[in-house]
Design a protein around this motif. Structure first.
Motif, PDB file in Angstrom:
ATOM      1  N   THR A  52       0.831  -1.198   0.000  1.00  0.00           N
ATOM      2  CA  THR A  52       0.000   0.000   0.000  1.00  0.00           C
ATOM      3  C   THR A  52       0.866   1.248   0.000  1.00  0.00           C
ATOM      4  O   THR A  52       0.602   2.208  -0.722  1.00  0.00           O
TER       5      THR A  52
ATOM      6  N   VAL B 136       2.085   1.791  -3.393  1.00  0.00           N
ATOM      7  CA  VAL B 136       1.075   2.327  -4.298  1.00  0.00           C
ATOM      8  C   VAL B 136       0.849   3.804  -4.031  1.00  0.00           C
ATOM      9  O   VAL B 136       0.813   4.615  -4.952  1.00  0.00           O
ATOM     10  N   VAL B 137       0.706   4.173  -2.768  1.00  0.00           N
ATOM     11  CA  VAL B 137       0.349   5.566  -2.518  1.00  0.00           C
ATOM     12  C   VAL B 137       1.519   6.501  -2.789  1.00  0.00           C
ATOM     13  O   VAL B 137       1.328   7.677  -3.050  1.00  0.00           O
ATOM     14  N   VAL B 138       2.724   5.958  -2.756  1.00  0.00           N
ATOM     15  CA  VAL B 138       3.860   6.811  -3.084  1.00  0.00           C
ATOM     16  C   VAL B 138       4.164   6.739  -4.574  1.00  0.00           C
ATOM     17  O   VAL B 138       4.370   7.738  -5.238  1.00  0.00           O
ATOM     18  N   GLN B 139       4.138   5.528  -5.087  1.00  0.00           N
ATOM     19  CA  GLN B 139       4.651   5.315  -6.426  1.00  0.00           C
ATOM     20  C   GLN B 139       3.556   5.047  -7.460  1.00  0.00           C
ATOM     21  O   GLN B 139       3.825   4.943  -8.642  1.00  0.00           O
ATOM     22  N   GLY B 140       2.333   4.948  -7.011  1.00  0.00           N
ATOM     23  CA  GLY B 140       1.253   4.747  -7.968  1.00  0.00           C
ATOM     24  C   GLY B 140       1.199   3.336  -8.527  1.00  0.00           C
ATOM     25  O   GLY B 140       0.683   3.119  -9.599  1.00  0.00           O
TER      26      GLY B 140
END
Ligand SMILES: Nc1ncnc2c1ncn2[C@@H]1O[C@H](COP(=O)(O)OP(=O)(O)OP(=O)(O)O)[C@@H](O)[C@H]1O
Ligand SMILES: [Mg+2]
Lengths: 379, 266
Positions: free
Chosen positions: B258, B261-265
């Motif tokens: 997660t 994802v939230v940092v790197q998409g």
């Protein structure tokens, strides 16, 4: 991994209403070459009074790693959102447009909290989305036009029952909202149909209903009309208009269809390369882009180019049909009247510039600034 | 209200989804029955050579075969539960939609997989087992407590199965493609879960190892509980330990994914 979020180098642009003051109608501000935002006259006042969505110098930088050979990797940084500042007041409906890869979806993902900004400050309803994603989720609704939140193999209504539980919607409110949405989006006959059997337009309406069951205060729509036919688009727009007028939901809408904006949004923001290029009413956008509309006239026979009053001019002649370009900000009426009076006019139509063309011109027109013109477009 | 009603609803959804795949279910029943027949004749030949292999007599060995076929899809012994879908969602980025929802990713997928597993006991498990019981001499207990103890053992077996596959699916966040991982899950599943040969029959150190791995919690433990080869409490403890460990590992990896994802998409 996060990139340092300090303020970027050159602080250009007139993005904050209070900071830069407002530029006049359609005037293009900012130094040559700098990607500065242009603010039309609908621009908000100071950034924090009553702002529901607030972005202050927000950045998002992606590290993209690519294999360039055996064991060789190349690291590249993509600045998807760059120094973005704007505010949206409660109840506003704002269009958010820009070419492919401009950073629209990235912005929406940051607003929902599923992406953390690399820098800057972002608040929705006073909450920092990436920190309190779950708490915020109760207050926002999202429709990603290209993805569905519905359960593919199950009847539409099953997805709604799940939303009921997921958002802990009180039973009475769930039933009332479902009834209302089913009626307004005409979903009645579809409720028992498995989602995979729905057409794109039906699925989109289903998705919009799913996003609104829990009465969100703000709705983010990422290309809600993509791939829809004219009738489905009209349906979705009618519904969104109702939502805006009757329920006062704040709506942020990305689209490539200028008509979505024309019919729904009093305000439009243009983003390109992650930067805000324009923020104001749609009419002003045409001026900022110095865009032109095209008047197509059919005469009853082949004639030399018509003698049009400047700034209108004939750009193409093909048999009895002629194309005249004129600034979007100027009414077509006098031009039409004049041609009708002096030529054997059989038929005519006016073509609106498409949004990509407007943006392209805006870019080109950054240096040589436009003259201020009163917004008299009829459109 | 509350989250207490979300996950049961997700599980019911998982059950109903799999219930819609009627043709696939029928084909699966047929396949499991045919494989069961092949395995039974192989086992009978093997047990003729080596009576009491793994401590089973012939009737118990036959029962083990039909249990394996009955639980094959329920425990997704070679993969093929909700992890396939989760992998696809990660790869396409659709996982983003799941992340902004006010629901826990792991519990959501666990519930969904439980619904699937329960459907597949009924849809794919019962028929091959009953077929086996009618055609062959089986060591089926008539003590209802043995059946109850067996049913209880199925629950942690399902959780362990999910725990392994959830970890495999999350690896796609880094690998970007689930094909290799799915193959690894399949090969490990065939070998380590005792689908080919009961783990009790594995010799020496190899046997000790496979009987200690989490795959042993899936088919071997419930089978031994039903056949009265092990004390239920010991089996439950073994299964629960792996279930907890795998779920905890899943949570850790999920948190890392997660974050990514939230940092790197993604
Ligand atoms: N997860 C990611 N990793 C790396 N780069 C990304 C990621 N997501 C987006 N980008 C890049 O960021 C930029 C902005 O992408 P974004 O999806 O926000 O554009 P968009 O305005 O929504 O475009 P479109 O109109 O095509 O939907 C693009 O250059 C894109 O390649
Ligand atoms: Mg996009």
């Amino acid at each position: 991994m996060a990139v340092d979020g300090g303020p970027g180098g050159a602080a250009d642009g007139i993005t904050g209403g209070a900071a830069g003051g407002r530029t006049g109608d359609g005037a293009v501000g900012g130094p040559e070459g700098a990607a500065s935002a242009v603010r039309g006259d609908a621009a908000r006042g100071g950034p924090s009074d009553g702002a529901f969505i607030e972005l202050d110098r927000v950045e998002k930088v992606f590290d993209v790693r690519r294999r360039t050979g055996f064991l060789k990797r190349e690291r590249r940084r993509v600045r998807a959102v760059d120094d973005l500042s704007f505010t949206v007041a409660r109840g506003e409906t704002v269009g958010y447009i820009g070419p492919n890869g401009a950073g629209k979806s990235t912005t929406i993902k940051m607003l929902t909290g599923i992406l953390t900004p690399s820098g800057g400050r972002l608040r929705v309803a006073g909450i920092e989305p990436s920190r309190e994603r779950t708490r915020l989720a109760q207050r926002i609704g999202v429709v990603f036009g290209q993805r569905t939140t519905l359960w593919w193999d199950l009847p539409l209504v099953d997805s709604y029952r799940l939303m009921h539980r997921m958002y802990r919607i009180p039973d009475a409110r769930y039933r009332a909202n479902l009834d209302r949405l089913v009626e307004h989006l005409d979903l009645g006959p579809l409720l028992d149909t498995p989602v995979r059997q729905l057409s794109l337009g039906q699925r989109m309406r289903g998705d919009i209903a799913a996003a609104l069951l829990h009465d969100p205060e703000v709705l983010y729509l990422d290309e809600p009309t993509i791939g829809l036919d004219v009738i489905s688009k009209a349906r979705v727009r009618d519904f969104l208009r109702e939502l805006r007028d009757e329920r006062g939901t704040t709506v942020l809408l990305t689209t490539h269809d200028l008509q979505d904006i024309e019919q729904l949004c009093s305000r439009v923001m243009v983003i390109d390369h992650g930067r805000l290029m324009y923020d104001g009413p749609l009419a002003g956008l045409h001026e900022a882009g110095e865009s032109e509309r095209i008047l197509v006239v059919d005469l009853d026979r082949e004639l030399p180019p018509v003698d049009a009053p400047a700034p209108a001019r004939v750009v193409k002649v093909e048999g009895p049909r002629q194309w005249l370009a004129f600034p979007s900000s100027v009414s077509a009426a006098p031009l039409v009247a004049r041609i009708a009076a002096e030529y054997p006019l059989v038929d005519l139509s006016v073509r609106e510039p498409d949004i990509e063309a407007v943006i392209a011109r805006m870019y080109a027109g950054q240096g040589n600034r436009a003259a201020s013109r009163p917004p008299t477009s009829i459109a | 209200m509350g989250a207490g009603r979300l996950y049961p609803a997700v599980a019911v959804g998982g059950f109903r989804r799999y219930a819609t795949y009627r043709a696939a279910t029928a084909a699966g029943v047929f396949t499991n029955t045919v494989f069961g027949l092949i395995l039974v004749y192989t086992y009978l030949a093997l047990w003729d050579e080596k009576p009491h292999l793994g401590g089973y007599d012939q009737a118990q060995a036959v029962t083990y075969v039909w249990l394996g076929q009955a639980l094959y899809s329920t425990l997704a012994l070679q993969g093929g539960g909700v992890e396939k879908e989760l992998m696809a969602r990660i790869r396409t980025g659709e996982i983003a939609v799941d992340l902004y929802r006010p629901a826990d990713l792991q519990l959501w997928w666990l519930a969904s997989d439980m619904g699937r597993a329960v459907f597949q006991i009924l849809g794919r498990g019962v028929v091959p087992f009953v077929f086996g019981a009618l055609v062959f001499d089986m060591a089926v207990p008539d003590d209802p407590f043995a059946w109850a103890a067996f049913a209880v053992a199925l629950l942690p077996a399902m959780v362990v199965s999910f725990g392994i596959r959830y970890l495999a699916a999350l690896s796609v966040f880094w690998l970007m493609d689930g094909t290799g991982v799915s193959q690894a899950v399949m090969v490990l599943g065939i070998f380590c879960s005792g689908m080919v040969l009961p783990l009790n029959a594995f010799p020496g150190v190899l046997g000790d190892i496979v009987r200690a791995l989490p795959w042993a919690a899936q088919l071997q433990m419930p089978a031994d509980v039903l056949l009265g080869r092990t004390a239920p409490v010991a089996a439950y403890a073994f299964q629960a330990a792996w279930a907890v460990a795998l779920l905890a590992a899943g949570r850790l990896v999920q948190a890392a994914a997660t974050r990514r994802v939230v940092v790197q998409g993604g």
